[in-house]
Design a protein around this motif. Structure first.
Motif, mmCIF file in Angstrom:
data_model
loop_
_atom_site.group_PDB
_atom_site.id
_atom_site.type_symbol
_atom_site.label_atom_id
_atom_site.label_comp_id
_atom_site.label_asym_id
_atom_site.label_seq_id
_atom_site.Cartn_x
_atom_site.Cartn_y
_atom_site.Cartn_z
ATOM 1 N N TYR A 80 16.207 9.859 -0.651
ATOM 2 C CA TYR A 80 15.373 10.742 0.167
ATOM 3 C C TYR A 80 16.218 11.453 1.207
ATOM 4 N N LYS A 81 15.690 12.637 1.649
ATOM 5 C CA LYS A 81 16.388 13.397 2.694
ATOM 6 C C LYS A 81 16.076 12.806 4.069
ATOM 7 N N SER A 82 14.856 12.369 4.259
ATOM 8 C CA SER A 82 14.483 11.629 5.468
ATOM 9 C C SER A 82 13.332 10.719 5.078
ATOM 10 N N LYS A 83 13.103 9.668 5.879
ATOM 11 C CA LYS A 83 12.121 8.644 5.464
ATOM 12 C C LYS A 83 10.726 9.225 5.287
ATOM 13 N N SER A 84 10.386 10.239 6.060
ATOM 14 C CA SER A 84 9.035 10.790 5.973
ATOM 15 C C SER A 84 8.847 11.641 4.728
ATOM 16 N N THR A 85 9.959 12.183 4.162
ATOM 17 C CA THR A 85 9.818 13.044 2.990
ATOM 18 C C THR A 85 9.997 12.275 1.689
ATOM 19 N N TYR A 86 9.960 10.943 1.720
ATOM 20 C CA TYR A 86 10.139 10.168 0.490
ATOM 21 C C TYR A 86 8.894 10.280 -0.370
ATOM 22 N N ASP A 109 6.215 1.820 -7.046
ATOM 23 C CA ASP A 109 6.432 1.403 -5.661
ATOM 24 C C ASP A 109 5.147 0.885 -5.050
ATOM 25 N N THR A 110 5.279 -0.028 -4.058
ATOM 26 C CA THR A 110 4.109 -0.427 -3.264
ATOM 27 C C THR A 110 4.075 0.491 -2.050
ATOM 28 N N THR A 111 2.893 1.001 -1.738
ATOM 29 C CA THR A 111 2.778 1.955 -0.635
ATOM 30 C C THR A 111 2.852 1.233 0.701
ATOM 31 N N ALA A 112 3.073 2.016 1.754
ATOM 32 C CA ALA A 112 3.239 1.439 3.093
ATOM 33 C C ALA A 112 1.963 0.733 3.563
ATOM 34 N N GLU A 113 0.792 1.259 3.152
ATOM 35 C CA GLU A 113 -0.463 0.627 3.582
ATOM 36 C C GLU A 113 -0.615 -0.744 2.940
ATOM 37 N N ASP A 114 -0.204 -0.852 1.656
ATOM 38 C CA ASP A 114 -0.323 -2.156 0.981
ATOM 39 C C ASP A 114 0.630 -3.187 1.563
ATOM 40 N N LEU A 115 1.766 -2.714 2.089
ATOM 41 C CA LEU A 115 2.745 -3.650 2.660
ATOM 42 C C LEU A 115 2.227 -4.284 3.931
ATOM 43 N N GLU A 116 1.388 -3.528 4.682
ATOM 44 C CA GLU A 116 0.936 -4.034 5.976
ATOM 45 C C GLU A 116 -0.254 -4.966 5.874
ATOM 46 N N VAL A 117 -0.863 -5.090 4.695
ATOM 47 C CA VAL A 117 -2.047 -5.950 4.536
ATOM 48 C C VAL A 117 -1.646 -7.407 4.688
ATOM 49 N N ILE A 118 -2.305 -8.135 5.608
ATOM 50 C CA ILE A 118 -2.008 -9.558 5.815
ATOM 51 C C ILE A 118 -3.037 -10.359 5.046
ATOM 52 N N SER A 119 -2.613 -11.040 3.995
ATOM 53 C CA SER A 119 -3.556 -11.827 3.204
ATOM 54 C C SER A 119 -3.298 -13.318 3.309
ATOM 55 N N TYR A 120 -2.299 -13.743 4.119
ATOM 56 C CA TYR A 120 -1.934 -15.157 4.197
ATOM 57 C C TYR A 120 -2.783 -15.871 5.230
ATOM 58 N N LYS A 121 -3.447 -16.949 4.792
ATOM 59 C CA LYS A 121 -4.183 -17.796 5.730
ATOM 60 C C LYS A 121 -3.488 -19.144 5.739
ATOM 61 N N PRO A 122 -2.893 -19.550 6.859
ATOM 62 C CA PRO A 122 -2.125 -20.797 6.863
ATOM 63 C C PRO A 122 -3.004 -22.008 6.571
ATOM 64 N N ASN A 123 -2.532 -22.871 5.701
ATOM 65 C CA ASN A 123 -3.248 -24.117 5.395
ATOM 66 C C ASN A 123 -2.230 -25.191 5.050
ATOM 67 N N GLU A 158 18.918 9.467 -14.405
ATOM 68 C CA GLU A 158 18.662 8.740 -13.156
ATOM 69 C C GLU A 158 17.170 8.519 -13.032
ATOM 70 N N ILE A 159 16.772 7.336 -12.608
ATOM 71 C CA ILE A 159 15.354 7.052 -12.408
ATOM 72 C C ILE A 159 15.153 6.714 -10.935
ATOM 73 N N LYS A 160 14.262 7.434 -10.282
ATOM 74 C CA LYS A 160 14.007 7.178 -8.860
ATOM 75 C C LYS A 160 13.143 5.937 -8.718
ATOM 76 N N HIS A 161 13.498 5.105 -7.739
ATOM 77 C CA HIS A 161 12.738 3.881 -7.515
ATOM 78 C C HIS A 161 12.887 3.474 -6.056
ATOM 79 N N GLY A 162 12.080 2.499 -5.633
ATOM 80 C CA GLY A 162 12.087 2.093 -4.227
ATOM 81 C C GLY A 162 13.083 0.977 -3.971
ATOM 82 N N ARG A 163 12.902 0.307 -2.846
ATOM 83 C CA ARG A 163 13.816 -0.765 -2.477
ATOM 84 C C ARG A 163 13.181 -2.128 -2.771
#
Lengths: 245, 184
Positions: free
Chosen positions: A193-199, A205-219, B17-22
């Motif tokens: 990518y040229k910059s992180k916002s233009t990726y 790939d997993t999107t940024a919203e899915d990464l922030e989801v907290i599904s862990y409940k400690p037990n 080349e195949i684009k992919h994430g980290r």
């Protein structure tokens, strides 16, 4: 998984994992043998860094078994001050006094390549073509002596120091005028990518919203027990007696 | 249950080349539940299988395998996942039993030293295992052990001395070539 500072800064553009770069280098050992039986390739202890990166063909050929290079004495530099995309003035050679942008850095040799300056002209014969064509190639410049960052206030070369602002941000300050020299936008550019916002998100790939989801409940259950409970698996068999020693 | 899942998507065949994430980081994995991690493990496993089959096929056909660093990225994600699960299990065992991690004990080696060895699971008790008896009957001292240890000590001193010499010579040479450098 922490990268050593040298490896991280050199290969930021490629975004390759460290394991991939290390696999490309330092081949040879007990199991690596040449085509003919009986010839053993010794394990390489020192990698010779050059213009191209270690995973590319040119550098791999420079490090093929049996080839030795004279020892490279590198001047130890504490902090790197020149980054990709900076406006820099050349202090040696034919293009002395001219300013250009940095487009390639090789930290293992303290080399900096400036766009269009300090070049050599050479003829390259294309395999399919008939006439050899002339090509302009940039030559490496030593970061310490041959190159100096340009102060934007008066367009002259200066010495640089890394200092902290009042907010706590680490910036480069020229010692002569005291002006802050900002990092170019090319510093954050990578192969992906040229910059992180233009990726652009890819299908796997997993999107940024899915990464922030907290599904862990400690037990107080082990991983195995938790999975068995959620799948409804009930184990009634007794495990066989084993001894740990 | 399609065998073609072992291969990549059709439009990726023949690309340069195949684009992919980290790869997944540990901070991102720690907030996910055990069920999510269980599913993710198999997704990564299948992806790794697909990449390895594609690599083999490309080498057989003599074609370029695009973006080979994907395998290392998937490996990294799987290692991080494994470590996160081990952390959680270690925390649970520490709460329940008071100790965590794999048990071990000191063991005499045939070289006259003692090493910390982690326990392994066996189906046979130690008093019925012939290798345990053999390890316990190793000599703890003797002429051979003395000779070996003295020579090993000489070798270690020699390598340490040579390393130190190499570093000192390198530093001296650097000061000769770069007298104005500000470090050392």
């Amino acid at each position: 998984m922490k990268l050593s500072p040298v490896l991280r800064m050199c290969y930021e553009y490629s975004n390759f994992p460290k394991a991939y770069i290390e696999k490309a280098m330092f081949k040879g050992g007990k199991r690596e043998t040449a085509g003919l039986a009986g010839i053993k390739i010794r394990k390489k202890k020192k990698w010779h860094y050059g213009v191209s990166r270690p995973w590319e063909e040119e550098n791999q050929q420079e490090n093929r078994p049996g080839v030795h290079h004279p020892k490279v004495f590198l001047e130890p530099i504490k902090e790197w001050k020149v980054m990709r995309g900076d406006l820099v003035e050349v202090l040696v050679g034919k293009d002395k006094g001219k300013q250009g942008h940095v487009n390639y850095i090789v930290k293992q040799r303290n080399w900096v390549f400036v766009d269009g300056l300090h070049c050599k002209y050479e003829y390259i014969t294309q395999e399919t073509g008939l006439k050899p064509t002339m090509v302009k190639k940039e030559l490496p410049l030593c970061v310490v002596n041959d190159v100096a960052l340009v102060d934007p206030s008066d367009n002259k070369p200066t010495e640089i120091q890394w200092r902290f602002t009042e907010e706590g941000e680490r910036v480069r300050v020229s010692t002569r005028t005291g002006r802050i020299i900002p990092l170019a936008s090319m510093v954050h550019e990578t192969k992906d990518y040229k910059s992180k916002s233009t990726y652009k998100e890819q299908p796997k790939d997993t999107t940024a919203e899915d990464l922030e989801v907290i599904s862990y409940k400690p037990n107080v259950k082990t991983f195995e027990q938790d999975i068995m409970d959620s799948m409804g698996i009930v184990e009634t068999k007794k495990p066989a007696k084993t001894w740990w020693y | 249950m399609d065998l073609m899942e072992f291969f990549d998507v059709d439009k990726n065949w023949g690309e340069n080349e195949i684009k992919h994430g980290r790869s997944w980081r540990k901070e991102e994995l720690r907030i996910k539940s055990n069920q999510d991690l269980h599913k993710l493990w198999f997704i990564l496993y299948k992806e790794k299988n697909m990449l390895l089959t594609m690599q083999q096929e490309c080498s057989e056909l003599g074609e370029l395998f695009p973006s080979p660093e994907r395998i290392e990225k998937v490996d990294e994600s799987m290692e991080n996942l494994q470590e996160v699960i081990e952390e959680r299990d270690a925390a649970v065992t520490e709460l329940e039993t008071g100790t965590s991690g794999r048990k071990g004990d000191w063991q005499h080696t045939p070289f006259g030293t003692v090493r910390y060895r982690l326990f392994k699971e066996h189906a046979v008790p130690p008093w019925a295992n012939p290798t345990v008896k053999a390890w316990n009957q190793l000599p703890r001292a003797g002429y051979a052990i003395w000779k070996f240890q003295s020579r090993l000590r000489e070798q270690r001193i020699r390598t340490k001395h040579r390393e130190r010499r190499r570093e000192e010579n390198h530093e001296r040479k650097l000061k000769e070539i770069f007298p104005h450098s500000q470090i050392d």
